[in-house]
Design an enzyme around this catalytic site. Sequence first.
Site, mmCIF file in Angstrom:
data_model
loop_
_atom_site.group_PDB
_atom_site.id
_atom_site.type_symbol
_atom_site.label_atom_id
_atom_site.label_comp_id
_atom_site.label_asym_id
_atom_site.label_seq_id
_atom_site.Cartn_x
_atom_site.Cartn_y
_atom_site.Cartn_z
ATOM 1 N N ASN A 12 0.836 -1.198 0.000
ATOM 2 C CA ASN A 12 0.000 0.000 0.000
ATOM 3 C C ASN A 12 0.883 1.266 0.000
ATOM 4 O O ASN A 12 1.444 1.630 1.036
ATOM 5 C CB ASN A 12 -0.902 -0.056 1.252
ATOM 6 C CG ASN A 12 -1.886 1.084 1.310
ATOM 7 O OD1 ASN A 12 -1.698 2.118 0.683
ATOM 8 N ND2 ASN A 12 -2.939 0.895 2.082
ATOM 9 N N LYS A 15 0.426 4.051 2.595
ATOM 10 C CA LYS A 15 1.069 3.902 3.908
ATOM 11 C C LYS A 15 2.463 4.506 3.848
ATOM 12 O O LYS A 15 2.878 5.205 4.765
ATOM 13 C CB LYS A 15 1.163 2.420 4.294
ATOM 14 C CG LYS A 15 -0.147 1.800 4.734
ATOM 15 C CD LYS A 15 0.092 0.410 5.307
ATOM 16 C CE LYS A 15 -1.190 -0.253 5.766
ATOM 17 N NZ LYS A 15 -0.971 -1.626 6.264
ATOM 18 N N ASP A 75 -0.223 -3.907 10.578
ATOM 19 C CA ASP A 75 -1.576 -4.429 10.401
ATOM 20 C C ASP A 75 -2.525 -3.466 11.101
ATOM 21 O O ASP A 75 -2.301 -3.082 12.248
ATOM 22 C CB ASP A 75 -1.705 -5.848 10.970
ATOM 23 C CG ASP A 75 -2.855 -6.568 10.300
ATOM 24 O OD1 ASP A 75 -2.861 -6.668 9.054
ATOM 25 O OD2 ASP A 75 -3.788 -7.005 11.003
ATOM 26 N N ASP A 154 -10.959 5.972 5.299
ATOM 27 C CA ASP A 154 -10.847 7.403 5.606
ATOM 28 C C ASP A 154 -12.137 8.212 5.373
ATOM 29 O O ASP A 154 -12.448 9.095 6.176
ATOM 30 C CB ASP A 154 -9.683 8.038 4.818
ATOM 31 C CG ASP A 154 -8.339 7.732 5.467
ATOM 32 O OD1 ASP A 154 -8.323 7.262 6.617
ATOM 33 O OD2 ASP A 154 -7.304 7.958 4.822
ATOM 34 N N LYS A 174 -3.917 14.619 8.830
ATOM 35 C CA LYS A 174 -4.179 13.229 9.243
ATOM 36 C C LYS A 174 -2.965 12.671 9.986
ATOM 37 O O LYS A 174 -3.106 11.971 10.982
ATOM 38 C CB LYS A 174 -4.505 12.362 8.007
ATOM 39 C CG LYS A 174 -4.743 10.902 8.372
ATOM 40 C CD LYS A 174 -4.980 9.983 7.189
ATOM 41 C CE LYS A 174 -5.035 8.528 7.648
ATOM 42 N NZ LYS A 174 -5.041 7.555 6.554
HETATM 43 P P1 ITT Z 1 -0.689 -3.964 3.607
HETATM 44 O O1 ITT Z 1 -0.131 -4.351 2.283
HETATM 45 O O2 ITT Z 1 0.268 -3.161 4.429
HETATM 46 O O3 ITT Z 1 -1.300 -5.113 4.376
HETATM 47 P P2 ITT Z 1 -3.451 -2.988 3.546
HETATM 48 O O4 ITT Z 1 -4.027 -1.755 2.915
HETATM 49 O O5 ITT Z 1 -4.014 -4.319 3.168
HETATM 50 O O6 ITT Z 1 -1.874 -2.918 3.278
HETATM 51 P P3 ITT Z 1 -4.094 -3.507 6.386
HETATM 52 O O7 ITT Z 1 -4.411 -4.930 6.111
HETATM 53 O O8 ITT Z 1 -3.161 -3.190 7.483
HETATM 54 O O9 ITT Z 1 -3.501 -2.745 5.086
HETATM 55 O O10 ITT Z 1 -5.387 -2.642 6.633
HETATM 56 C C1 ITT Z 1 -6.665 -3.179 6.922
HETATM 57 C C2 ITT Z 1 -7.722 -2.312 6.261
HETATM 58 O O11 ITT Z 1 -7.746 -1.045 6.902
HETATM 59 C C3 ITT Z 1 -7.488 -2.052 4.770
HETATM 60 O O12 ITT Z 1 -8.733 -2.121 4.105
HETATM 61 C C4 ITT Z 1 -6.946 -0.639 4.717
HETATM 62 O O13 ITT Z 1 -7.327 0.036 3.531
HETATM 63 C C5 ITT Z 1 -7.605 -0.014 5.946
HETATM 64 N N1 ITT Z 1 -6.755 1.027 6.509
HETATM 65 C C6 ITT Z 1 -5.530 0.894 7.063
HETATM 66 N N2 ITT Z 1 -5.046 2.071 7.463
HETATM 67 C C7 ITT Z 1 -5.989 2.988 7.147
HETATM 68 C C8 ITT Z 1 -6.065 4.380 7.274
HETATM 69 O O14 ITT Z 1 -5.069 5.096 7.767
HETATM 70 N N3 ITT Z 1 -7.177 4.988 6.860
HETATM 71 C C9 ITT Z 1 -8.197 4.289 6.342
HETATM 72 N N4 ITT Z 1 -8.192 2.983 6.145
HETATM 73 C C10 ITT Z 1 -7.090 2.318 6.541
#
Ligand code: ITT
Length: 197
Positions: A12, A15, A75, A154, A174
């Site tokens: 992502n 991030k 995570d 978000d 943010k």
């Molecule tokens: P990775 O490759 O790092 O796993 P990911 O986007 O799949 O990326 P996660 O599994 O950690 O990340 O995130 C779980 C869910 O929460 C996923 O749908 C993200 O889009 C969402 N998420 C994580 N951080 C967020 C943020 O800061 N704002 C909004 N949504 C977020």
Amino acid sequence: MTQFKIVLVTGNVNKKREVETILSEYDSTFMVEMDPTLRKVEIQADDIADIARQAMLEISRIVKPRKDTYIVLEDDGLYIDALGGFPGPYSEYVYRTLGLDGVLKLMNGVENRSATFRAALGVLTPSGKVELVQGSCRGRIAESKRGKGGFGYDPIFIPSGYDITFAEMSIEEKCKISHRAKAFRTLADLIISGVLK
Ligand code: ITT
């Protein structure tokens, strides 16, 4: 002064952009990069901390620790009080399947809209130890999607003390208050103070 390298294990890019923004508070102490050759393998668990720790333990088996380098995966989970913490560790799956509209539907007519965004960082330190660092941000679920910034949940998450969603904020705004900001600031302070070696 030592410059530390933070190697993110994530697919992502949002991030990475946010981590760069958060760590820019420390001038050029941290260099952030992504390693696309490393993969975050997720176990099924009720706790994002267990998922992050286990995923980093897997990585620690194949990666050689390096001086001044911290390998970090994250995570995240959105925990909605009225839904008993759902979607929590299933946030990514729920985002892909129900989507934001589905989550809003579940919250239709629900008065208590309180929720917490949590971040769990699995960290491989330069000495080869696996550590866990966490951060959270309290807030509430909006009545409808608002804003074009950010990613994921978000548009429906309003942090406490604000009337706008994360998606209506600038990345800088943010990154002052988010779950990710709290976790990465804690990590940065532990690295700079020499606690995490
Ligand atoms: P990775 O490759 O790092 O796993 P990911 O986007 O799949 O990326 P996660 O599994 O950690 O990340 O995130 C779980 C869910 O929460 C996923 O749908 C993200 O889009 C969402 N998420 C994580 N951080 C967020 C943020 O800061 N704002 C909004 N949504 C977020």
